[in-house]
Write a protein that holds these residues in place. Structure first.
Motif, PDB file in Angstrom:
ATOM      1  N   ASP A  97       0.889  -1.327  -0.038  1.00 35.67           N
ATOM      2  CA  ASP A  97       0.110   0.011  -0.112  1.00 35.67           C
ATOM      3  C   ASP A  97       0.747   1.221  -0.143  1.00 35.67           C
ATOM      4  O   ASP A  97       0.710   1.996  -0.731  1.00 35.67           O
ATOM      5  N   ILE A  98       1.985   1.339   0.928  1.00 36.13           N
ATOM      6  CA  ILE A  98       2.809   2.483   1.107  1.00 36.13           C
ATOM      7  C   ILE A  98       4.129   2.006   0.616  1.00 36.13           C
ATOM      8  O   ILE A  98       4.827   1.088   1.120  1.00 36.13           O
ATOM      9  N   MET A 151      -0.445   1.881  -3.631  1.00 33.92           N
ATOM     10  CA  MET A 151      -1.554   1.169  -4.146  1.00 33.92           C
ATOM     11  C   MET A 151      -2.488   1.944  -5.051  1.00 33.92           C
ATOM     12  O   MET A 151      -3.057   1.307  -6.057  1.00 33.92           O
ATOM     13  N   GLN A 152      -2.540   3.357  -4.540  1.00 37.26           N
ATOM     14  CA  GLN A 152      -3.488   4.255  -5.534  1.00 37.26           C
ATOM     15  C   GLN A 152      -2.827   4.091  -6.775  1.00 37.26           C
ATOM     16  O   GLN A 152      -3.401   4.197  -7.981  1.00 37.26           O
ATOM     17  N   MET A 153      -1.481   4.234  -6.890  1.00 36.88           N
ATOM     18  CA  MET A 153      -0.614   4.582  -8.211  1.00 36.88           C
ATOM     19  C   MET A 153      -1.059   3.148  -8.999  1.00 36.88           C
ATOM     20  O   MET A 153      -1.380   3.221 -10.104  1.00 36.88           O
ATOM     21  N   GLY A 157      -3.009   2.542 -12.731  1.00 43.99           N
ATOM     22  CA  GLY A 157      -2.380   1.779 -13.895  1.00 43.99           C
ATOM     23  C   GLY A 157      -1.004   2.146 -13.771  1.00 43.99           C
ATOM     24  O   GLY A 157      -0.243   1.573 -15.027  1.00 43.99           O
ATOM     25  N   TYR A 158      -0.279   2.645 -13.120  1.00 50.66           N
ATOM     26  CA  TYR A 158       1.333   2.595 -12.892  1.00 50.66           C
ATOM     27  C   TYR A 158       1.494   1.222 -12.501  1.00 50.66           C
ATOM     28  O   TYR A 158       1.206   0.373 -11.930  1.00 50.66           O
ATOM     29  N   TYR A 177       0.483  11.556  -5.721  1.00 54.91           N
ATOM     30  CA  TYR A 177       0.746  10.130  -4.893  1.00 54.91           C
ATOM     31  C   TYR A 177       1.624  10.371  -3.785  1.00 54.91           C
ATOM     32  O   TYR A 177       1.897   9.418  -3.099  1.00 54.91           O
ATOM     33  N   ILE A 178       2.247  11.505  -3.657  1.00 56.46           N
ATOM     34  CA  ILE A 178       3.133  11.709  -2.517  1.00 56.46           C
ATOM     35  C   ILE A 178       2.150  12.340  -1.259  1.00 56.46           C
ATOM     36  O   ILE A 178       1.815  13.353  -1.304  1.00 56.46           O
ATOM     37  N   TRP A 179       2.008  11.444  -0.468  1.00 50.89           N
ATOM     38  CA  TRP A 179       1.291  11.941   0.695  1.00 50.89           C
ATOM     39  C   TRP A 179       2.010  12.720   1.889  1.00 50.89           C
ATOM     40  O   TRP A 179       1.245  13.751   2.347  1.00 50.89           O
TER      41      TRP A 179
END
Length: 183
Positions: A97-98, A151-153, A157-158, A177-179
């Motif tokens: 995820d991270i 995980m979102q990336m 589709g990355y 995507y950088i939290w």
């Protein structure tokens, strides 16, 4: 060979296998592999005498596992970090995820604007833990650790790849995507 000399030789091997095989007159195949004997001969010709047993020892004890032999030790390659044109032939993989990226604080303004880009290398390197990212970032100055929503990336589709030594690789990380930027 002293530990200091082994580190110096290891760094030289890393430079040759990742960036400049021509410096010692060797070539890498399309997947980054070089003949182990050619590497040994090329290093010896450049005044960096080494034998197979020493090379095996360096590969075995390297904390970052930068290098890998094939099964019969006839070929060697760097695990990741190349600037030369090769294809490690890694299969896409689902990341955790991270993930984390270590950098220097002086780069944060550009990263917030452009995200992480591979520049001269093939991929952006990401770590599965903060400690590794801190160690990487500390090499470049006052450290900043970035938390990446991997995980979102992936869901968007990355592609991600895991190198032979456990480093996560991706082509780029857009700023969205950088939290978290921590110092």
């Amino acid at each position: 060979m002293t530990p200091k000399h082994l580190v110096k030789i290891s760094k030289f091997i890393s430079r040759v296998l990742r960036h400049a095989p021509e410096d010692i007159g060797i070539t890498l195949d399309k997947n980054g592999w070089a003949s182990t004997q050619d590497l040994i001969n090329g290093m010896t010709n450049k005044g960096k005498k080494i034998d197979l047993d020493t090379l095996k020892f360096i590969v075995k004890v390297d904390e970052k596992q930068r290098y890998k032999f094939n099964e019969d030790f006839s070929q060697i390659r760097a695990s990741q970090g190349h600037s030369v044109d090769i294809d490690l032939a890694l299969a896409p993989a689902q990341p955790p995820d991270i993930l984390y990226h270590g950098t220097a604080t002086r780069f944060l303004a550009d990263i917030k604007k452009d995200g992480l880009i591979s520049k001269k290398r093939h991929h952006v390197h990401l770590s599965k833990d903060k400690e590794t990212a801190e160690n990487v970032g500390a090499r470049h100055g006052l450290v900043a650790v970035l938390t990446i929503n991997a995980m979102q990336m992936f869901a968007d589709g990355y592609e991600f790849f895991m190198s032979d030594n456990g480093v996560w690789l991706t082509e780029s990380v857009p700023p969205r995507y950088i939290w978290q930027f921590t110092r």
